[in-house]
Design a protein around this motif. Structure first.
Motif, PDB file in Angstrom:
ATOM      1  N   LEU A 285       9.265   6.634  -5.907  1.00  0.00           N
ATOM      2  CA  LEU A 285       9.684   5.278  -5.565  1.00  0.00           C
ATOM      3  C   LEU A 285      10.306   5.346  -4.179  1.00  0.00           C
ATOM      4  CD1 LEU A 285       9.645   2.552  -7.161  1.00  0.00           C
ATOM      5  CD2 LEU A 285      12.075   2.899  -7.579  1.00  0.00           C
ATOM      6  N   ASP A 286      10.071   4.339  -3.363  1.00  0.00           N
ATOM      7  CA  ASP A 286      10.588   4.344  -1.996  1.00  0.00           C
ATOM      8  C   ASP A 286      11.310   3.031  -1.726  1.00  0.00           C
ATOM      9  OD1 ASP A 286      11.200   4.803   0.595  1.00  0.00           O
ATOM     10  OD2 ASP A 286       9.160   5.231   1.275  1.00  0.00           O
ATOM     11  N   LEU A 287      12.633   3.079  -1.837  1.00  0.00           N
ATOM     12  CA  LEU A 287      13.456   1.907  -1.559  1.00  0.00           C
ATOM     13  C   LEU A 287      13.882   1.838  -0.097  1.00  0.00           C
ATOM     14  CD1 LEU A 287      15.748   1.769  -4.718  1.00  0.00           C
ATOM     15  CD2 LEU A 287      13.567   0.623  -4.303  1.00  0.00           C
ATOM     16  N   SER A 288      13.409   2.757   0.714  1.00  0.00           N
ATOM     17  CA  SER A 288      13.764   2.749   2.133  1.00  0.00           C
ATOM     18  C   SER A 288      12.749   2.009   2.983  1.00  0.00           C
ATOM     19  CB  SER A 288      13.906   4.184   2.652  1.00  0.00           C
ATOM     20  OG  SER A 288      12.663   4.867   2.638  1.00  0.00           O
TER      21      SER A 288
ATOM     22  N   LEU B 223      14.648   7.397  -6.915  1.00  0.00           N
ATOM     23  CA  LEU B 223      15.405   6.152  -6.813  1.00  0.00           C
ATOM     24  C   LEU B 223      16.676   6.347  -6.007  1.00  0.00           C
ATOM     25  CD1 LEU B 223      15.891   3.182  -7.684  1.00  0.00           C
ATOM     26  CD2 LEU B 223      17.039   4.085  -9.709  1.00  0.00           C
ATOM     27  N   LEU B 224      17.432   7.393  -6.320  1.00  0.00           N
ATOM     28  CA  LEU B 224      18.703   7.635  -5.631  1.00  0.00           C
ATOM     29  C   LEU B 224      18.478   8.185  -4.224  1.00  0.00           C
ATOM     30  CD1 LEU B 224      20.790   9.202  -8.543  1.00  0.00           C
ATOM     31  CD2 LEU B 224      20.734   6.831  -7.769  1.00  0.00           C
ATOM     32  N   GLY B 225      17.489   9.070  -4.087  1.00  0.00           N
ATOM     33  CA  GLY B 225      17.246   9.670  -2.775  1.00  0.00           C
ATOM     34  C   GLY B 225      16.818   8.653  -1.737  1.00  0.00           C
ATOM     35  N   THR B 226      15.869   7.804  -2.084  1.00  0.00           N
ATOM     36  CA  THR B 226      15.397   6.811  -1.116  1.00  0.00           C
ATOM     37  C   THR B 226      16.418   5.693  -0.914  1.00  0.00           C
ATOM     38  OG1 THR B 226      14.201   5.640  -2.882  1.00  0.00           O
ATOM     39  CG2 THR B 226      12.983   7.282  -1.614  1.00  0.00           C
ATOM     40  N   LEU B 227      17.223   5.410  -1.937  1.00  0.00           N
ATOM     41  CA  LEU B 227      18.291   4.425  -1.765  1.00  0.00           C
ATOM     42  C   LEU B 227      19.329   4.933  -0.778  1.00  0.00           C
ATOM     43  CD1 LEU B 227      19.555   1.733  -2.603  1.00  0.00           C
ATOM     44  CD2 LEU B 227      20.685   2.940  -4.491  1.00  0.00           C
ATOM     45  N   ALA B 228      19.648   6.223  -0.866  1.00  0.00           N
ATOM     46  CA  ALA B 228      20.575   6.814   0.100  1.00  0.00           C
ATOM     47  C   ALA B 228      19.984   6.790   1.508  1.00  0.00           C
ATOM     48  CB  ALA B 228      20.915   8.248  -0.314  1.00  0.00           C
ATOM     49  N   MET B 229      18.686   7.099   1.625  1.00  0.00           N
ATOM     50  CA  MET B 229      18.042   7.049   2.939  1.00  0.00           C
ATOM     51  C   MET B 229      18.038   5.636   3.487  1.00  0.00           C
ATOM     52  SD  MET B 229      16.640   8.478   5.471  1.00  0.00           S
ATOM     53  CE  MET B 229      16.536  10.147   4.804  1.00  0.00           C
ATOM     54  N   ALA B 230      17.826   4.641   2.626  1.00  0.00           N
ATOM     55  CA  ALA B 230      17.859   3.250   3.066  1.00  0.00           C
ATOM     56  C   ALA B 230      19.225   2.901   3.638  1.00  0.00           C
ATOM     57  CB  ALA B 230      17.518   2.318   1.902  1.00  0.00           C
ATOM     58  N   THR B 231      20.282   3.386   2.996  1.00  0.00           N
ATOM     59  CA  THR B 231      21.636   3.127   3.492  1.00  0.00           C
ATOM     60  C   THR B 231      21.858   3.775   4.847  1.00  0.00           C
ATOM     61  OG1 THR B 231      22.420   3.065   1.200  1.00  0.00           O
ATOM     62  CG2 THR B 231      24.081   3.277   2.911  1.00  0.00           C
ATOM     63  N   VAL B 232      21.369   5.000   5.001  1.00  0.00           N
ATOM     64  CA  VAL B 232      21.513   5.712   6.274  1.00  0.00           C
ATOM     65  C   VAL B 232      20.778   4.972   7.389  1.00  0.00           C
ATOM     66  CG1 VAL B 232      20.925   7.833   7.508  1.00  0.00           C
ATOM     67  CG2 VAL B 232      21.886   7.961   5.208  1.00  0.00           C
TER      68      VAL B 232
ATOM     69  N   ALA C  55      11.362  -4.294  -0.067  1.00  0.00           N
ATOM     70  CA  ALA C  55      11.431  -3.129  -0.946  1.00  0.00           C
ATOM     71  C   ALA C  55      11.153  -3.537  -2.384  1.00  0.00           C
ATOM     72  CB  ALA C  55      12.804  -2.467  -0.817  1.00  0.00           C
ATOM     73  N   LEU C  56      11.854  -4.571  -2.869  1.00  0.00           N
ATOM     74  CA  LEU C  56      11.620  -5.049  -4.233  1.00  0.00           C
ATOM     75  C   LEU C  56      10.249  -5.691  -4.368  1.00  0.00           C
ATOM     76  CD1 LEU C  56      12.482  -5.734  -7.128  1.00  0.00           C
ATOM     77  CD2 LEU C  56      13.582  -7.803  -6.229  1.00  0.00           C
ATOM     78  N   ASN C  57       9.869  -6.518  -3.403  1.00  0.00           N
ATOM     79  CA  ASN C  57       8.584  -7.215  -3.512  1.00  0.00           C
ATOM     80  C   ASN C  57       7.403  -6.249  -3.506  1.00  0.00           C
ATOM     81  OD1 ASN C  57       9.796  -9.728  -3.647  1.00  0.00           O
ATOM     82  ND2 ASN C  57       9.638 -10.116  -1.449  1.00  0.00           N
ATOM     83  N   SER C  58       7.510  -5.146  -2.765  1.00  0.00           N
ATOM     84  CA  SER C  58       6.416  -4.177  -2.762  1.00  0.00           C
ATOM     85  C   SER C  58       6.298  -3.482  -4.114  1.00  0.00           C
ATOM     86  CB  SER C  58       6.636  -3.140  -1.652  1.00  0.00           C
ATOM     87  OG  SER C  58       7.843  -2.415  -1.859  1.00  0.00           O
ATOM     88  N   VAL C  59       7.422  -3.224  -4.771  1.00  0.00           N
ATOM     89  CA  VAL C  59       7.378  -2.644  -6.120  1.00  0.00           C
ATOM     90  C   VAL C  59       6.757  -3.634  -7.098  1.00  0.00           C
ATOM     91  CG1 VAL C  59       8.766  -1.750  -8.024  1.00  0.00           C
ATOM     92  CG2 VAL C  59       9.366  -1.156  -5.681  1.00  0.00           C
TER      93      VAL C  59
ATOM     94  N   ILE D 138       0.847  -1.203   0.000  1.00  0.00           N
ATOM     95  CA  ILE D 138       0.000   0.000   0.000  1.00  0.00           C
ATOM     96  C   ILE D 138       0.874   1.241   0.000  1.00  0.00           C
ATOM     97  CG2 ILE D 138      -1.727   1.295   1.290  1.00  0.00           C
ATOM     98  CD1 ILE D 138      -2.788  -1.343   2.370  1.00  0.00           C
ATOM     99  N   ALA D 139       1.894   1.233   0.858  1.00  0.00           N
ATOM    100  CA  ALA D 139       2.816   2.370   0.927  1.00  0.00           C
ATOM    101  C   ALA D 139       3.510   2.603  -0.406  1.00  0.00           C
ATOM    102  CB  ALA D 139       3.850   2.127   2.031  1.00  0.00           C
ATOM    103  N   GLN D 140       4.011   1.537  -1.008  1.00  0.00           N
ATOM    104  CA  GLN D 140       4.731   1.677  -2.269  1.00  0.00           C
ATOM    105  C   GLN D 140       3.808   2.140  -3.389  1.00  0.00           C
ATOM    106  OE1 GLN D 140       7.935   2.283  -3.529  1.00  0.00           O
ATOM    107  NE2 GLN D 140       8.475   0.404  -2.408  1.00  0.00           N
ATOM    108  N   THR D 141       2.562   1.679  -3.381  1.00  0.00           N
ATOM    109  CA  THR D 141       1.615   2.089  -4.417  1.00  0.00           C
ATOM    110  C   THR D 141       1.335   3.582  -4.328  1.00  0.00           C
ATOM    111  OG1 THR D 141       0.588  -0.105  -4.391  1.00  0.00           O
ATOM    112  CG2 THR D 141      -0.682   1.688  -5.374  1.00  0.00           C
ATOM    113  N   LEU D 142       1.176   4.101  -3.126  1.00  0.00           N
ATOM    114  CA  LEU D 142       0.940   5.536  -2.958  1.00  0.00           C
ATOM    115  C   LEU D 142       2.090   6.352  -3.541  1.00  0.00           C
ATOM    116  CD1 LEU D 142      -0.536   5.697   0.665  1.00  0.00           C
ATOM    117  CD2 LEU D 142      -1.737   6.146  -1.486  1.00  0.00           C
ATOM    118  N   VAL D 143       3.305   5.931  -3.274  1.00  0.00           N
ATOM    119  CA  VAL D 143       4.471   6.672  -3.756  1.00  0.00           C
ATOM    120  C   VAL D 143       4.578   6.555  -5.279  1.00  0.00           C
ATOM    121  CG1 VAL D 143       6.978   6.839  -3.639  1.00  0.00           C
ATOM    122  CG2 VAL D 143       5.678   6.394  -1.570  1.00  0.00           C
TER     123      VAL D 143
END
Length: 355
Positions: free
Chosen positions: A101-104, A157-166, A282-286, A90-95
């Protein structure tokens, strides 16, 4: 002069042309009442039909691969186990509807699980005091994502990937690589207990309840229609007076909060916190959102399709597990399904554009 005036011709009168219709065929007057069932079915987007067709195929494969594959009790248990994926989808669909896209979401689920176990270990702790804190932390991470993406030109893609790393780094530093805590019994009951003796858990009701609420907001409210308009064409929405940045912030805050709820459901099933348990979500929600018809170009998607996407992954995973397929191979299968659905959705979008 008099002779000239006498010879002057009188002004011509404009001829009135009467247009008569030779078509005497009676025309059908459109109905003013509510649309019929056939009209409502015709309005359903094609990707949703594809998603539910794929769900039926996976369900058939599940029934043929195991002896009790069509048992309703077993099917409800499979859907109950998919509740964490359902909430984060649900969260990923909203984004994605918001052209993001939210990879975090995976690391946020890990954070929620770790925080839930840690807070529950304190004396006098209860779910009534723990869950709001966990959800607020998830919403806070989503707010940081939203501010970063709404006020800068960083790609999602890059922003949420960076947040995921943090977030992953912070989790490792705080826990020193060994998450500790207690999973309260009432939380385990949320995942393992039955509701009114039926073969599904309360977590399934949480997932379906959120699905209905979010779906109604998107389809029946002005804010929901504006939300989709922002994803379809942000500039046109901005020129129409729609607060584009506010909707972007809302999308990522909701994504963070829902990912935290999914993390709580995940630890209810697993029984212990983990630094990596939520990474695959993250991948499965996408994949679930795309199977359900959500377009990565934004503006398209809904909760009805997302439910079908989650059901496809849940049934497909059960089939693969019944054949003892290794987890890496299952990741490959999910990736292939994602690629195929992207191709199908893009082809359907091309056909719609030609019409």
């Amino acid at each position: 002069m008099a002779a000239a005036a006498a010879c002057r011709r009188p002004p011509r009168r404009r001829e009135e042309r009467v247009v008569t219709s030779l078509d005497t065929t009676p025309r059908q007057v459109p109905a003013l009442g509510a649309p019929t069932l056939a009209e409502r079915v015709a309005r359903v987007p094609t990707p949703i039909w594809v998603a539910y067709g794929l769900t039926a195929a996976c369900l058939l494969l599940l029934g043929l691969s195991t002896s009790n594959g069509f048992d309703p009790d077993r099917l409800l248990r499979i859907l109950s186990n998919a509740a964490p994926l359902g909430v984060v989808a649900i969260a990923q669909t909203l984004v994605i509807i918001n052209r993001g896209l939210d990879l975090s979401v995976g690391p946020v689920m890990n954070t929620a699980a770790i925080l839930t176990a840690s807070l529950s270990a304190a004396s006098g702790a209860s779910l009534a005091t723990t869950l709001p804190v966990v959800i607020l932390v998830g919403a806070g991470i989503g707010l940081v994502n939203g501010v970063m993406l709404a006020f800068t030109r960083i790609p999602p893609l890059l922003g949420t990937l960076a947040m995921a790393t943090v977030v992953q780094g912070v989790n490792a530093l705080v826990t020193r690589g060994q998450p500790r805590g207690v999973v309260p019994g009432e939380l385990r009951q949320l995942a393992d207990g039955r509701v009114l003796g039926l073969p599904f858990s309360a977590s399934l009701l949480v997932w379906l309840g959120l699905l209905v609420v979010v779906g109604l907001v998107l389809t029946t409210t002005v804010a929901g229609r504006q939300f989709k308009a922002v994803g379809a064409n942000p500039r046109a929405a901005w020129l129409s007076g729609v607060p584009v940045r506010s909707h972007t912030l809302t999308a990522y805050v909701a994504s963070g909060a829902l990912a935290a709820v999914a993390g709580v459901l995940l630890i209810a099933y697993s029984g212990s916190p983990s630094l990596t348990a939520g990474d695959s979500y993250a991948l499965n929600s996408v994949v679930a959102a795309v199977i359900g018809g959500a377009s990565l170009a934004g503006g398209h998607g809904g909760m009805t399709g997302t439910f079908a996407g989650v059901a496809v992954l849940a049934f497909l995973t059960t089939v693969l597990n019944s054949y003892n397929i290794p987890s890496p191979v299952q990741l490959v299968v999910n990736g292939v399904v994602l690629i195929l659905m992207l191709l199908v959705n893009s082809r359907l979008a091309e056909r719609k554009g030609r019409r």
